[in-house]
Design an enzyme around this catalytic site. Structure first.
Site, short mmCIF file in Angstrom:
data_model
loop_
_atom_site.label_atom_id
_atom_site.label_comp_id
_atom_site.label_asym_id
_atom_site.label_seq_id
_atom_site.Cartn_x
_atom_site.Cartn_y
_atom_site.Cartn_z
N GLU A 116 0.65 -0.97 0.13
CA GLU A 116 -0.69 0.29 -0.51
C GLU A 116 1.17 1.64 -0.08
O GLU A 116 0.46 2.36 -0.87
CB GLU A 116 -1.03 -0.04 1.23
N GLU A 136 -4.91 -9.17 3.99
CA GLU A 136 -5.11 -8.57 4.91
C GLU A 136 -5.71 -8.93 5.47
O GLU A 136 -6.78 -9.83 6.50
CB GLU A 136 -5.36 -7.63 5.01
C1 LIG Z 1 -3.48 -1.52 7.21
C2 LIG Z 1 -2.16 -2.69 6.86
O1 LIG Z 1 -3.67 -3.35 5.60
C3 LIG Z 1 -2.28 -4.03 7.25
C4 LIG Z 1 -1.85 -5.22 7.20
O2 LIG Z 1 -0.60 -5.02 6.72
S1 LIG Z 1 -1.64 -6.38 7.96
C5 LIG Z 1 0.05 -7.39 7.25
C6 LIG Z 1 -0.34 -7.78 6.49
N1 LIG Z 1 1.01 -8.43 5.67
C7 LIG Z 1 0.61 -9.89 5.63
O3 LIG Z 1 0.04 -10.64 5.83
C8 LIG Z 1 2.19 -10.60 5.44
C9 LIG Z 1 2.77 -11.63 6.74
N2 LIG Z 1 3.88 -12.27 6.67
C10 LIG Z 1 3.90 -13.45 5.65
O4 LIG Z 1 3.79 -13.21 5.05
C11 LIG Z 1 5.19 -13.72 6.23
O5 LIG Z 1 5.83 -13.94 7.34
C12 LIG Z 1 6.03 -13.86 5.19
C13 LIG Z 1 6.04 -14.07 3.69
C14 LIG Z 1 6.35 -12.12 5.28
C15 LIG Z 1 7.79 -13.85 4.98
O6 LIG Z 1 7.76 -14.84 5.80
P1 LIG Z 1 8.81 -15.60 6.30
O7 LIG Z 1 10.23 -15.25 5.46
O8 LIG Z 1 8.73 -18.00 5.90
O9 LIG Z 1 8.72 -15.49 7.66
P2 LIG Z 1 8.19 -15.73 9.09
O10 LIG Z 1 8.21 -17.14 9.58
O11 LIG Z 1 6.31 -16.14 8.59
O12 LIG Z 1 8.15 -15.12 9.34
C16 LIG Z 1 9.37 -14.23 10.07
C17 LIG Z 1 9.46 -13.43 11.39
O13 LIG Z 1 8.11 -12.31 11.39
C18 LIG Z 1 7.02 -11.81 11.71
N3 LIG Z 1 6.46 -11.42 10.71
C19 LIG Z 1 6.42 -11.04 9.59
N4 LIG Z 1 5.29 -11.04 9.02
C20 LIG Z 1 4.87 -9.61 9.81
C21 LIG Z 1 4.41 -8.63 10.20
N5 LIG Z 1 3.43 -7.96 9.34
N6 LIG Z 1 4.19 -8.20 11.27
C22 LIG Z 1 5.14 -8.52 12.84
N7 LIG Z 1 5.72 -10.12 13.04
C23 LIG Z 1 5.71 -10.37 11.54
C24 LIG Z 1 6.87 -13.18 11.46
O14 LIG Z 1 6.19 -13.26 13.22
C25 LIG Z 1 8.15 -13.91 11.90
O15 LIG Z 1 8.47 -13.66 13.48
P3 LIG Z 1 9.20 -15.11 14.53
O16 LIG Z 1 10.32 -14.53 13.80
O17 LIG Z 1 9.01 -14.30 15.40
O18 LIG Z 1 7.94 -16.07 14.86
#
Ligand SMILES: C[C@H](O)CC(=O)SCCNC(=O)CCNC(=O)[C@H](O)C(C)(C)COP(=O)(O)OP(=O)(O)OC[C@H]1O[C@@H](n2cnc3c(N)ncnc32)[C@H](O)[C@@H]1OP(=O)(O)O
Ligand SMILES: NC(=O)c1ccc[n+]([C@@H]2O[C@H](COP(=O)([O-])OP(=O)(O)OC[C@H]3O[C@@H](n4cnc5c(N)ncnc54)[C@H](O)[C@@H]3O)[C@@H](O)[C@H]2O)c1
EC number: 4.2.1.17
Length: 721
Positions: A116, A136
């Site tokens: 975004e 999301e």
């Molecule tokens: C207002 C907005 O519209 C709202 C938002 O943005 S909501 C968030 C949207 N983003 C997401 O859903 C992405 C979520 N994350 C993921 O899908 C995956 O973590 C990723 C593809 C980024 C990376 O994957 P990968 O490399 O396998 O690592 P993964 O083990 O999942 O994550 C590594 C660490 O980062 C953390 N992390 C990943 N994304 C995060 C996020 N958005 N916020 C906080 N922590 C996050 C995980 O909890 C994990 O923490 P840990 O090591 O303490 O367990």
């Protein structure tokens, strides 16, 4: 050591300010990062030596989006003021409406709030293979930094709704074709190309485009309405019990009808409502719970390193063995498949081939990769080639003596470091290894059927299994794209044990006079993909009958003895396997309830004679859910009490991935905590007064109900691991 997080700004001699987000590992947009971005953009906008701005993320990742930990804090406290104001203040005012051009330099990933921010920039330059998406909805919310408005304006409404509703990310190559990415450059050129692009906009050589103001890809109102109508149908199909899909479509429509800015305002309002929904609470819990499974005390925190596993032998090429072989081959692990004779071996190899061909025909695997995977498979009829395998997974029929003799043999033929795993679903691992001197390397690798598709891998640890062996199996599990959950040794382990009352309760209700097809329909409306009777058909009633006595031996005080399975088998209804169970299975059509089965149910009712006054018990849908799932919660309590899982959240993930318990309810324990332990206790107590021991509340449940504690709070010290 505390990790270094923050936002930096460096202004070059070319007049470009490079603003960099640093928050390892994924540069999530935590509150200090958002505050830092506001400060740096304000600064850059005000400074006379800054002509243009580039926004990027440190360490090869743009940003994984808003910090999901904040959602969890909001869920714990109910305090919405913890959510920073971003969408208007930072994204619209400071970035998009800035008079200085801003270019996003995207590498690795730009997800959720990360994408975004990039879309609010005036152009996006990306490195190859960067992952772009708005996931999301998988967290129960909608994009909240303007994504519902800007993505349709950049890639078109049909593609945007598809990406958002299905939480499907795309690679930067596709993004480039769609117009989401303006230029694709090698990683080494990313910053220089982005600086140049920003200066080109500043000097009028490239257009100054504000995504929110664009209308060229939206189409006419009637075209947009037709797309949104399809989206609503899709939402109804894929997310019947979740609010965020429909809410998201409403928000997108607002922007189409009343303009992007109006859409942004509505998005912010709806986002705040959804953050506090039960669905968001459940899904955010599942996000963290799944990641927590990779933290296993005394295994992952003691400095051990997983050993490489390159060659695995599988004993038994039946349903499970062939599925497990498929999963390993697809991840480039060599497999020796052992069977008892040529006929069974060929059958096993054909099953593996069919699994792989199935993936190719569904477009999930290329022909090339399929050929490569199959070239790694070798069938054998003896143990000669077992001497150099790194791991054996035994998947022969469920017979104690057979498994014991196999493990005794394995000890002789395999190298001393070889991991010896069993896929048993019910047999005690200590019993399997009884006749060996290798108890430290014997471990349970409990896959779920179909093993090449189901993501849960229960790693069963006996008192003797070494930490190194657990770690190695966890690494293999991850390599083959499973979610490994380490559990303790008991009959049924975590998932099958917790859910053994599921079918039993359904049988009891039917014997009490409730229509079995109604029970299935109520349970599927609750969110499980199959009701207990259809699930029984799928597993096969022969298996149901065979494992019954094994469970009765240890959990006999809480079993309901239903004659229904035996009667069904007597009438030649084995389940899906022979086309007839409670339902009729015909190729190419959905399972149909079979009315003829009702006479068998009548016979069962006569034998059990539990209908009050001989009349069918009248129950509401809510009672059906409670009578079926509260006994499951009760068993989950015993699993927690006995320390079969490390943490309650592990059982949530196991229930979601192993039983397809709806993830938006957060898993079995999380759901129970939302319903309330006291309420569940009182309902079970009342039910046990009427129907006996099957419903008797466990000690753990009673204790927590009395103390007003959650089931997920502090577990017992009676650990099985
Ligand atoms: C207002 C907005 O519209 C709202 C938002 O943005 S909501 C968030 C949207 N983003 C997401 O859903 C992405 C979520 N994350 C993921 O899908 C995956 O973590 C990723 C593809 C980024 C990376 O994957 P990968 O490399 O396998 O690592 P993964 O083990 O999942 O994550 C590594 C660490 O980062 C953390 N992390 C990943 N994304 C995060 C996020 N958005 N916020 C906080 N922590 C996050 C995980 O909890 C994990 O923490 P840990 O090591 O303490 O367990
Ligand atoms: N079916 C399920 O849904 C499921 C799920 C999880 C775990 N399990 C467990 O997996 C194991 C296998 O179950 P399945 O459903 O695949 O059984 P299956 O009957 O389909 O396959 C077992 C295979 O083992 C072979 N076999 C027997 N003895 C052998 C030997 N000495 N050497 C080599 N091969 C031998 C048989 O020929 C047969 O092909 C069982 O322990 C079962 O409890 C089953």
């Amino acid at each position: 050591m505390a990790k270094k997080i923050g936002v930096t700004m460096e202004v070059g001699n070319d007049g470009v300010a490079v603003i960099t987000i640093t928050n390892p590992p994924v540069n999530s947009l935590a509150s200090p990062i958002i505050a830092g971005l506001k400060e740096k953009f304000q600064d850059a906008n005000q400074r006379n030596d800054v002509k243009a701005i580039v926004l990027t993320g440190n360490n090869g990742r743009f940003s994984g989006g808003f910090d999901i930990n904040v959602f969890q804090q909001v869920h714990k406290t109910g305090d919405l003021s913890l959510m920073p104001e971003v969408s208007v203040e930072l994204v619209c005012n400071l970035m998009e409406d800035s008079r200085k051009p801003v270019v996003a330099a995207v590498e690795g990933l730009a997800l959720g709030g990360g994408l975004e921010l990039a879309m609010a920039c005036h152009a996006r330059v990306a490195a190859p293979k960067a992952q772009l998406g708005l996931p999301e909805l998988t967290l129960g919310v909608i994009p909240g930094f303007g994504g519902t408005q800007r993505l349709p304006r950049l890639v078109g409404l049909a593609k945007a709704t598809d990406m958002i509703l299905l939480s499907k990310s795309i690679l930067s190559e596709e993004g480039h074709k769609l117009g989401l990415v303006d230029a694709l450059v090698p990683p080494g050129d990313l910053l220089s190309a982005s600086r140049k692009w920003a200066l080109d906009i500043a000097d009028g050589r490239k257009p100054f485009l504000r995504s929110l103001h664009r209308t060229d890809k939206i189409g006419s109102l009637s075209e947009a309405r037709a797309i949104l109508k399809n989206s609503r149908q899709l939402a109804k199909k894929i997310a019947p019990n979740m609010p965020q899909h429909h809410a998201c479509i409403e928000v997108i429509e607002e922007g189409i009808v009343h303009g992007g800015y109006s859409g942004v305002l509505k998005e912010a309002e709806v986002f705040k409502q959804l953050v506090l929904s039960d669905t968001a609470k459940g899904l955010v819990h599942v996000f963290f719970a799944q990641r927590a499974t990779s933290k296993v005390p005394n295994v992952t925190d003691v400095g051990l390193k997983p050993r490489p596993i390159k060659k695995v032998a599988i004993i038994g090429g039946g349903l499970m063995g062939s599925g497990i072989a498929t999963a390993l081959l697809l991840s480039n692990i060599r497999v020796l498949l052992k069977e008892i004779n040529t006929e069974y071996l060929m059958k096993g190899i054909k099953s593996v081939e069919a699994n792989i061909k199935g993936l190719v025909s569904r477009g999930k695997l290329t022909q090339d990769k399929a050929g490569k995977a199959l070239s790694l498979l070798k069938g054998v009829l003896d143990y000669t080639e077992f001497k150099d395998v790194d791991m054996v997974i035994e998947a022969v029929i469920e017979n104690i003596q057979l498994k014991q003799s196999i493990f005794k043999e394995l000890e002789k033929v395999c190298s001393p470091h070889c991991i010896l795993a069993s896929n048993t679903s019910t047999i005690d691992l200590d019993v399997i290894g009884e006749k060996t001197n290798s108890k430290d390397r014997i471990v349970g690798a409990h896959f779920f059927s179909p093993a090449h598709l189901m993501t849960l891998l229960e790693i069963v640890r006996s008192k003797n299994t070494s930490a190194q062996v657990i770690l190695d199996l966890m690494a293999v599990g991850k390599a083959i794209k499973k979610v490994p959950v380490v559990v303790g040794n008991c009959i049924g382990f975590a998932v099958n044990r917790t859910f053994f009352p599921y079918a039993q309760a359904a049988h009891m209700l039917t014997n009490l006079g409730v229509d079995l097809f109604r029970i299935d329909s109520v349970i599927t409306s609750f969110g499980l993909p199959l009701g207990p009777f259809q699930l029984g058909d799928l597993a096969g009633h022969g298996i149901g009958l065979a494992v019954g006595p094994i469970y009765a031996k240890v959990y006999g005080d809480r079993m309901f003895n239903s004659p229904l399975t035996e009667l069904l088998l007597k009438s030649g209804r084995n389940g899906k396997i022979n086309g007839r169970g409670f339902y009729i299975y015909e190729k190419g059509s959905k399972p149909k309830p079979d009315p003829q089965v009702l006479s068998i149910v009548e016979e069962s009712r006569k034998l059990t004679n539990i209908m009050p006054g001989g009349k069918p018990r009248s129950v509401s849908d809510k009672e059906i859910v409670e009578m079926i799932l509260f006994p499951v919660v009760n068993e989950a309590c015993r699993v927690l009490d006995e320390g079969v899982v490390i943490r309650a959240a592990d059982l949530d993930i196991a229930s979601v991935l192993g039983m397809s318990f709806p993830s938006y309810r957060g898993g079995i324990v999380f759901w129970a905590d939302m319903v309330g332990p006291k309420y569940i206790y009182e309902r079970l107590k009342r039910l046990s007064e009427t129907y006996g021991g099957f419903f008797k509340p466990s000690r753990y449940l009673e204790e927590r109900a009395m103390k007003g504690m959650l089931l997920s709070e502090s577990q017992s010290s009676r650990s099985r691991m």
